[in-house]
Scaffold this active site. Structure first.
Site, short mmCIF file in Angstrom:
data_model
loop_
_atom_site.label_atom_id
_atom_site.label_comp_id
_atom_site.label_asym_id
_atom_site.label_seq_id
_atom_site.Cartn_x
_atom_site.Cartn_y
_atom_site.Cartn_z
N THR A 1 3.75 -6.95 0.09
CA THR A 1 2.66 -7.70 -0.27
C THR A 1 3.01 -6.28 -2.06
O THR A 1 3.07 -7.29 -3.05
CB THR A 1 1.24 -6.44 -0.41
OG1 THR A 1 0.70 -7.26 0.82
CG2 THR A 1 0.49 -7.15 -0.83
N CYS A 2 3.86 -5.51 -1.36
CA CYS A 2 4.24 -4.67 -3.12
C CYS A 2 5.21 -5.56 -3.66
O CYS A 2 5.63 -5.45 -4.97
CB CYS A 2 4.54 -3.05 -2.42
SG CYS A 2 3.33 -2.50 -1.64
N THR A 3 6.14 -5.83 -2.76
CA THR A 3 7.60 -6.95 -3.48
C THR A 3 6.64 -8.48 -4.53
O THR A 3 6.88 -8.00 -5.31
CB THR A 3 7.74 -7.86 -2.06
OG1 THR A 3 8.85 -6.69 -1.88
CG2 THR A 3 9.17 -8.75 -3.27
#
EC number: 1.11.1.24
Length: 149
Positions: free
Chosen positions: A43-45
């Protein structure tokens, strides 16, 4: 948590290249600071890549961009290099900046309670005043959320 109308807190952090970034060096321009839980996680990517893909739109709107997590400089460097981000990532291992913004909070996942970074985006004007806080960040459309008025 920092809120609309608050001033940009004074802070110092180390970027992916080991260079010191200070809030005073960021003054005078509109600024987006996004906090994310962990480098190189799915999700951060997606969020970081969406911001990178839309970097020219954000820059054309007058923004400079800074990502912050509690990762090490090495992890930030790997994340930054892997995706060639056009903006700095701060490694805030001691949570100094994270705590100043109030994004280290209790979280729940699958019934388990723990402390962690709450994905949050802060937008500041040229005077260092917070004009918007996005608490419900949608990773796939993070840039669109920022640019919508």
């Amino acid at each position: 948590m920092l809120k609309v109308g608050d001033k940009l807190p004074e802070f110092e952090g180390i970027n992916q290249d080991g260079k010191t970034i200070t809030s005073s060096k960021l003054a005078g321009k509109k600024l987006i600071i996004f906090f994310y839980p962990q480098a190189n996680t799915p999700t951060c990517t997606v969020e970081a890549c969406n911001l990178s893909d839309n970097y020219s739109k954000l820059k054309n709107a007058g923004f400079q961009l800074l990502g912050i997590s509690g990762d090490t400089v090495k992890k930030q460097k790997n994340f930054h290099s892997k995706f060639s981000f056009p903006y700095d990532l701060i490694a805030d291992e001691n949570h100094d900046v994270i705590n100043k913004f109030g994004v280290w909070q209790e979280k729940k996942t699958f019934g388990k309670t723990y402390m962690g970074i709450v994905r949050t985006t802060f937008i500041f004007d040229e005077n260092g005043v917070c004009t918007r806080v996005i608490e419900k960040v949608t990773s796939k459309t993070a840039a669109e959320q920022i640019l919508e008025k």
